[in-house]
Design a protein around this motif. Structure first.
Motif, PDB file in Angstrom:
ATOM      1  N   ALA A  60       0.851  -1.180   0.000  1.00  0.00           N
ATOM      2  CA  ALA A  60       0.000   0.000   0.000  1.00  0.00           C
ATOM      3  C   ALA A  60       0.894   1.239   0.000  1.00  0.00           C
ATOM      4  CB  ALA A  60      -0.888   0.009   1.239  1.00  0.00           C
ATOM      5  N   ASP A  61       0.445   2.296  -0.618  1.00  0.00           N
ATOM      6  CA  ASP A  61       1.237   3.526  -0.679  1.00  0.00           C
ATOM      7  C   ASP A  61       1.585   4.037   0.716  1.00  0.00           C
ATOM      8  OD1 ASP A  61      -0.427   4.909  -3.623  1.00  0.00           O
ATOM      9  OD2 ASP A  61       1.205   3.464  -3.422  1.00  0.00           O
ATOM     10  N   SER A  62       0.694   3.812   1.663  1.00  0.00           N
ATOM     11  CA  SER A  62       0.890   4.344   3.010  1.00  0.00           C
ATOM     12  C   SER A  62       2.045   3.688   3.768  1.00  0.00           C
ATOM     13  CB  SER A  62      -0.395   4.200   3.824  1.00  0.00           C
ATOM     14  OG  SER A  62      -0.779   2.841   3.892  1.00  0.00           O
ATOM     15  N   VAL A  63       2.474   2.507   3.317  1.00  0.00           N
ATOM     16  CA  VAL A  63       3.547   1.796   4.024  1.00  0.00           C
ATOM     17  C   VAL A  63       4.782   1.577   3.152  1.00  0.00           C
ATOM     18  CG1 VAL A  63       1.804   0.629   5.428  1.00  0.00           C
ATOM     19  CG2 VAL A  63       2.800  -0.563   3.459  1.00  0.00           C
ATOM     20  N   LYS A  64       4.684   1.906   1.896  1.00  0.00           N
ATOM     21  CA  LYS A  64       5.792   1.669   0.972  1.00  0.00           C
ATOM     22  C   LYS A  64       7.043   2.409   1.442  1.00  0.00           C
ATOM     23  CE  LYS A  64       4.394   1.442  -3.188  1.00  0.00           C
ATOM     24  NZ  LYS A  64       3.877   1.802  -4.523  1.00  0.00           N
ATOM     25  N   GLY A  65       8.161   1.690   1.477  1.00  0.00           N
ATOM     26  CA  GLY A  65       9.411   2.281   1.936  1.00  0.00           C
ATOM     27  C   GLY A  65       9.642   2.150   3.430  1.00  0.00           C
ATOM     28  N   ARG A  66       8.602   1.790   4.171  1.00  0.00           N
ATOM     29  CA  ARG A  66       8.723   1.614   5.631  1.00  0.00           C
ATOM     30  C   ARG A  66       8.527   0.167   6.063  1.00  0.00           C
ATOM     31  NH1 ARG A  66       5.116   3.794   8.937  1.00  0.00           N
ATOM     32  NH2 ARG A  66       3.404   3.785   7.420  1.00  0.00           N
ATOM     33  N   PHE A  67       7.686  -0.572   5.339  1.00  0.00           N
ATOM     34  CA  PHE A  67       7.378  -1.956   5.686  1.00  0.00           C
ATOM     35  C   PHE A  67       8.022  -2.886   4.660  1.00  0.00           C
ATOM     36  CE2 PHE A  67       3.068  -1.343   8.084  1.00  0.00           C
ATOM     37  CZ  PHE A  67       3.673  -0.368   8.882  1.00  0.00           C
ATOM     38  N   THR A  68       8.442  -4.061   5.145  1.00  0.00           N
ATOM     39  CA  THR A  68       9.025  -5.065   4.264  1.00  0.00           C
ATOM     40  C   THR A  68       8.443  -6.431   4.610  1.00  0.00           C
ATOM     41  OG1 THR A  68      11.108  -3.833   4.174  1.00  0.00           O
ATOM     42  CG2 THR A  68      11.146  -6.110   3.421  1.00  0.00           C
ATOM     43  N   VAL A  69       7.880  -7.089   3.621  1.00  0.00           N
ATOM     44  CA  VAL A  69       7.308  -8.415   3.816  1.00  0.00           C
ATOM     45  C   VAL A  69       8.275  -9.464   3.268  1.00  0.00           C
ATOM     46  CG1 VAL A  69       6.010  -8.336   1.619  1.00  0.00           C
ATOM     47  CG2 VAL A  69       5.251  -9.856   3.480  1.00  0.00           C
TER      48      VAL A  69
END
Length: 121
Positions: A60-69
């Motif tokens: 999601a754009d809101s987590v891109k760059g901060r979250f990694t799956v």
């Protein structure tokens, strides 16, 4: 496939947290795995997904760059590393398994029970 999420907790804004989803019952390598979250009074929203090969990920754009799956095939788990957490990330996080690579929760057939993530300001 049965799923169980774990690792949630209370952190401060800017902190990191890793939550995990353990799969049992059937090998989860044949499934697309998704993470969703639901805040109080809001609809469940897509966070990210990882394809069967692990080379395909969607955020999601809101987590891109901060979250990694990521997947840990040996442990039959899927992990969500969350960095630079914000108060608006506060929600119950759910993992889900499906056969279609999608942002839509409706295509995921199996769901875990959810783990609470709370980010204080």
């Amino acid at each position: 496939v049965q799923l169980q999420a774990s690792g949630g907790g209370l952190v401060q804004a800017g902190d990191s947290l890793r939550i995990s989803c353990a799969a049992s019952g059937r090998t989860f390598s044949g499934y697309v795995m998704g993470w969703f979250r639901q805040a109080p009074g809001k609809e469940r929203e897509f966070v990210c997904a990882i394809g069967r090969s692990s080379f395909s990920t969607l955020y999601a754009d809101s987590v891109k760059g901060r979250f990694t799956v990521s997947r840990d095939v040996a442990k039959n788990t899927v992990n969500l590393q969350m960095d630079s957490l914000k108060p608006e990330d506060t929600a119950v996080y759910f993992c889900a398994a499906g056969t279609v690579y999608s942002r839509s929760p409706g295509v995921y057939a199996s769901w875990g029970q959810g783990t609470q993530v709370t980010v204080s300001s």
